[in-house]
Write a protein that holds these residues in place. Structure first.
Motif, short mmCIF file in Angstrom:
data_model
loop_
_atom_site.label_atom_id
_atom_site.label_comp_id
_atom_site.label_asym_id
_atom_site.label_seq_id
_atom_site.Cartn_x
_atom_site.Cartn_y
_atom_site.Cartn_z
N CYS A 132 0.53 4.67 -1.61
CA CYS A 132 0.31 4.79 -3.26
C CYS A 132 1.14 5.90 -3.63
O CYS A 132 1.37 5.63 -4.76
CB CYS A 132 -1.03 5.30 -3.08
N CYS A 133 1.68 6.64 -3.14
CA CYS A 133 2.57 7.62 -3.52
C CYS A 133 3.88 7.96 -2.96
O CYS A 133 4.63 8.80 -3.21
CB CYS A 133 2.00 9.17 -3.73
N HIS A 173 -3.90 6.78 0.47
CA HIS A 173 -4.98 7.88 0.37
C HIS A 173 -6.20 7.31 0.21
O HIS A 173 -6.67 6.13 -0.54
CB HIS A 173 -4.56 8.72 -0.96
N CYS A 216 -4.79 9.01 -5.97
CA CYS A 216 -3.57 9.99 -6.10
C CYS A 216 -2.90 9.88 -7.26
O CYS A 216 -3.33 9.09 -8.27
CB CYS A 216 -2.88 10.16 -4.82
ZN LIG Z 1 -1.28 8.66 -2.60
#
Ligand SMILES: [Zn+2]
Length: 159
Positions: free
Chosen positions: A46-47, A80, A84
């Protein structure tokens, strides 16, 4: 880090992750389970950084292509448990996931795999110049960056 300024980095679409979180299943028959990260090598899609110890994360099956394709491959990815900030710098490789070893899979504009340019990076070299060279090939539109040993999908790069 050097950047050509022309690469576009794609983390997993936050809307796709929202849908998975809301459904409680990954669409491949696995119920989602939230657990605390060990913080020893769980790359978050995700990040695009490694999870820190104790962060609530989920492991799910994921296919990078979101459309029908015979090149669809499903594999495990961490993300996550709660939405996020995502990956905010989309024109630079994620710092923690910018070096080998890794597998770079090349795809044409129609998402068929271009076997000729698939590249294995065995050492801890910067991936960016290698990805840049691959994307300069006329019949390479997308590079999927994967880990070396488990060959798990990390992120996609386009020019
Ligand atoms: Zn994330």
């Amino acid at each position: 880090m050097n950047t050509t300024g022309t690469l576009r980095i794609a983390a997993v679409d936050p809307l796709r992750l929202d849908a998975v979180r809301a459904a409680g299943t990954d669409g491949h028959g696995n119920r989602l389970e939230v657990f605390a990260a060990e913080g020893e090598g769980e790359p978050l899609r995700c990040c695009l950084r490694y999870a820190e110890a104790g962060e609530p994360i989920i492991l799910m099956s994921y296919a990078p292509f979101d459309h029908a394709s015979v090149w669809t491959e499903v594999g495990p990815v961490y993300f996550h448990a709660e939405r996020c900030e995502g990956y905010p710098v989309d024109d630079r490789l994620p710092v923690q996931l910018s070096k080998g070893p890794g597998v770079l899979r090349t795809y044409r504009a129609d998402d068929t795999m271009n076997y000729e340019h698939n590249t294995v990076v065995l050492d801890e070299a910067d991936l960016e110049p290698v990805i840049g060279r691959l994307l300069a090939e006329p019949d390479v539109a997308t590079v999927h960056v994967r880990t070396l040993k488990p060959q798990c999908f990390l992120y996609a790069v386009t020019a």
